[in-house]
Design an enzyme around this catalytic site. Structure first.
Site, PDB file in Angstrom:
ATOM      1  N   TYR A 142     -46.726  31.517 -29.690  1.00 48.24           N
ATOM      2  CA  TYR A 142     -47.023  30.549 -30.741  1.00 48.24           C
ATOM      3  C   TYR A 142     -46.728  29.111 -30.309  1.00 48.24           C
ATOM      4  O   TYR A 142     -47.357  28.186 -30.774  1.00 48.24           O
ATOM      5  CB  TYR A 142     -46.203  30.859 -32.006  1.00 48.24           C
ATOM      6  N   LYS A 192     -43.069  44.732 -24.158  1.00 45.67           N
ATOM      7  CA  LYS A 192     -44.171  45.269 -23.353  1.00 45.67           C
ATOM      8  C   LYS A 192     -43.722  45.153 -21.902  1.00 45.67           C
ATOM      9  O   LYS A 192     -44.337  44.457 -21.079  1.00 45.67           O
ATOM     10  CB  LYS A 192     -45.462  44.482 -23.667  1.00 45.67           C
ATOM     11  N   ASP A 224     -47.113  49.020 -28.159  1.00 42.73           N
ATOM     12  CA  ASP A 224     -48.240  49.885 -28.558  1.00 42.73           C
ATOM     13  C   ASP A 224     -47.727  51.210 -29.126  1.00 42.73           C
ATOM     14  O   ASP A 224     -48.288  51.752 -30.091  1.00 42.73           O
ATOM     15  CB  ASP A 224     -49.245  50.094 -27.410  1.00 42.73           C
ATOM     16  N   ASP A 248     -45.603  39.465 -35.561  1.00 42.41           N
ATOM     17  CA  ASP A 248     -46.645  39.087 -36.523  1.00 42.41           C
ATOM     18  C   ASP A 248     -47.531  40.291 -36.814  1.00 42.41           C
ATOM     19  O   ASP A 248     -47.826  40.607 -37.964  1.00 42.41           O
ATOM     20  CB  ASP A 248     -47.481  37.934 -35.945  1.00 42.41           C
ATOM     21  N   ASP A 252     -47.449  43.095 -40.441  1.00 43.29           N
ATOM     22  CA  ASP A 252     -48.569  43.360 -41.363  1.00 43.29           C
ATOM     23  C   ASP A 252     -48.783  44.865 -41.481  1.00 43.29           C
ATOM     24  O   ASP A 252     -49.034  45.400 -42.559  1.00 43.29           O
ATOM     25  CB  ASP A 252     -49.864  42.687 -40.877  1.00 43.29           C
TER      26      ASP A 252
HETATM   27  C1  IPM Z   1     -47.166  35.167 -40.900  1.00 40.41           C
HETATM   28  C2  IPM Z   1     -48.516  34.500 -40.862  1.00 40.41           C
HETATM   29  C3  IPM Z   1     -48.417  33.230 -40.018  1.00 40.41           C
HETATM   30  C4  IPM Z   1     -48.057  33.641 -38.618  1.00 40.41           C
HETATM   31  C5  IPM Z   1     -49.681  32.356 -40.039  1.00 40.41           C
HETATM   32  C6  IPM Z   1     -50.057  31.930 -41.445  1.00 40.41           C
HETATM   33  C7  IPM Z   1     -49.544  31.152 -39.155  1.00 40.41           C
HETATM   34  O1  IPM Z   1     -49.472  35.378 -40.363  1.00 40.41           O
HETATM   35  O2  IPM Z   1     -46.212  34.541 -41.391  1.00 40.41           O
HETATM   36  O3  IPM Z   1     -47.048  36.312 -40.457  1.00 40.41           O
HETATM   37  O4  IPM Z   1     -48.930  33.982 -37.822  1.00 40.41           O
HETATM   38  O5  IPM Z   1     -46.869  33.622 -38.301  1.00 40.41           O
HETATM   39 MG    MG Z   2     -48.775  37.331 -40.057  1.00 39.69          MG
END
Ligand code: IPM
Ligand code: MG
Length: 367
Positions: A142, A192, A224, A248, A252
């Protein structure tokens, strides 16, 4: 009476709607426990691009630095989606993390027994799922340099840099080990290492830090394999620690175990004081959800649960945090649901504001 300073950054989409409900609940906390929360509000994200031309003003960062905590709604929406635009709503969250030094992102994933049917996974797979994913937040792909796009005779090119220092890896792993100590004493370090040099360094340092925590069992896993195991045996995880980009992606995935993102809080923390508290930014992980913004459909529970994390981790108010979490449970136990966690027999679907009211009415001081 203690006084605390809280910066509110509602942002875009459903951000302002869910922040309002968290405020309702915090208002009750003030009354019930006799605290004073001094709220200040700042415009961020797309809304700030419209008003000031940038997503995160230096004034906002300065206000955050003077606060005990930041309650962050969400940023982004189709209006500001052009990837080539100079200012992007996401700059607000990335800038806050970096400029406040919030290197540790905690994302708890618990499957609420009443919500187990809302997940896409089978109930027997989900049974007992209770983990915290800790994502490194200010390093890696990032922020690594070089990070740029250019063009040469071979055509368009782009580069992002995955770089980690020993110090960055060590401090995030320590957050993980300390937390694991207070839980089931198992830490999964995700990397990784079979391909990446940063992954090899990560694993080496994880083993070194582990020596200071003989009471915690460490396991190394390739990212993975983690992506697979999260779906195969989620209950096997206690604390997961991983680098920024992997975190990240897998958070999710992990969030979907719980059925709805509308229930998932998060905390982003920097350096701690001796008593364990320190500035933090608290946000629901669901984002701005422009498709349902303004329709009173948003689930405010992730934001309310994020404010509970704030009470605990930045303000040092553990009983208050537990009271908020109990109030959320009570509203769910009483059969109230927002549309995302759906109807069903004996359940009443309510709108955003009603859910906030139901939770605040259930806030009780006692344990
Ligand atoms: C998260 C989001 C952010 C990230 C975006 C909005 C920049 O996906 O907080 O997980 O990638 O960190
Ligand atoms: Mg995210």
């Amino acid at each position: 009476m203690s006084t605390f300073r809280i910066l509110l950054t509602p942002g875009d989409g459903i951000g302002p709607e869910v922040i309002e409900e968290a405020m309702k609940v915090l208002g009750r906390v003030q009354q019930a426990f006799g605290h004073e929360f001094q709220f200040q509000e700042e415009t961020i994200g797309g809304a700030a691009i419209d008003e000031y031309g940038i997503a995160l003003r230096p004034e906002t960062v300065a206000a955050a630095k003077k606060s005990d905590a930041v309650l962050f709604g969400a940023v982004g929406g189709p209006k500001w989606d052009d990837p080539k635009a100079a200012a992007r709503p996401e700059d607000a969250i990335l800038g806050m993390r970096k400029q406040l030094g919030l290197f540790a992102n905690l994302r708890p994933v618990r499957v609420h027994p009443l919500m187990i049917a809302d997940s896409t996974l089978k109930p027997e797979v989900l049974e007992g799922t209770d983990m915290v994913v800790i994502r490194e937040l200010t390093g890696g792909l990032y922020f690594g340099k070089p990070k740029k796009r250019w063009e040469n005779a071979q055509g368009r090119q782009g580069v992002d840099t995955l770089r980690y220092s020993e110090k960055e890896i060590e401090r995030i792993l320590r957050v993980g080990f300390e937390l694991a100590r207070t839980r089931r004493k198992k830490l999964t370090s995700v990397d990784k290492a079979n391909v990446l040099r940063t992954g090899q360094l990560w694993r080496e340092i994880a083993d070194e830090v582990a020596k200071d925590y003989p009471d915690v069992t460490i396991e190394h896993q390739l990212v993975d394999a983690t992506a697979m195991n999260l779906l195969r045996n989620p209950a096997g995880y206690d604390v997961i620690v991983t680098e920024n980009m992997f975190g990240d992606i897998i958070t999710d995935e992990a969030a979907m175990l719980a059925g709805s993102m509308g229930m998932m809080p998060s905390a982003s923390l920097g350096r701690r004081r001796k008593d364990g508290t320190g500035i933090g930014l608290y946000e629901p992980i669901h984002g701005s959800a422009p498709d349902i913004a303004g329709q009173k459909k948003a689930n405010p529970l992730a934001m309310i649960l994020s404010s509970a994390m704030m009470l605990r981790l930045s303000l040092g108010l553990e009983p208050e945090a537990e009271a908020v979490e109990r109030a959320v449970d009570a509203a769910l136990n009483d059969g109230y649901r927002t549309p995302d966690i759906g109807g069903g027999e004996g359940l009443e679907v309510v709108d955003t504001a009603k859910m906030g009211t139901l939770v605040s009415e259930r806030l009780e001081k006692g344990g």
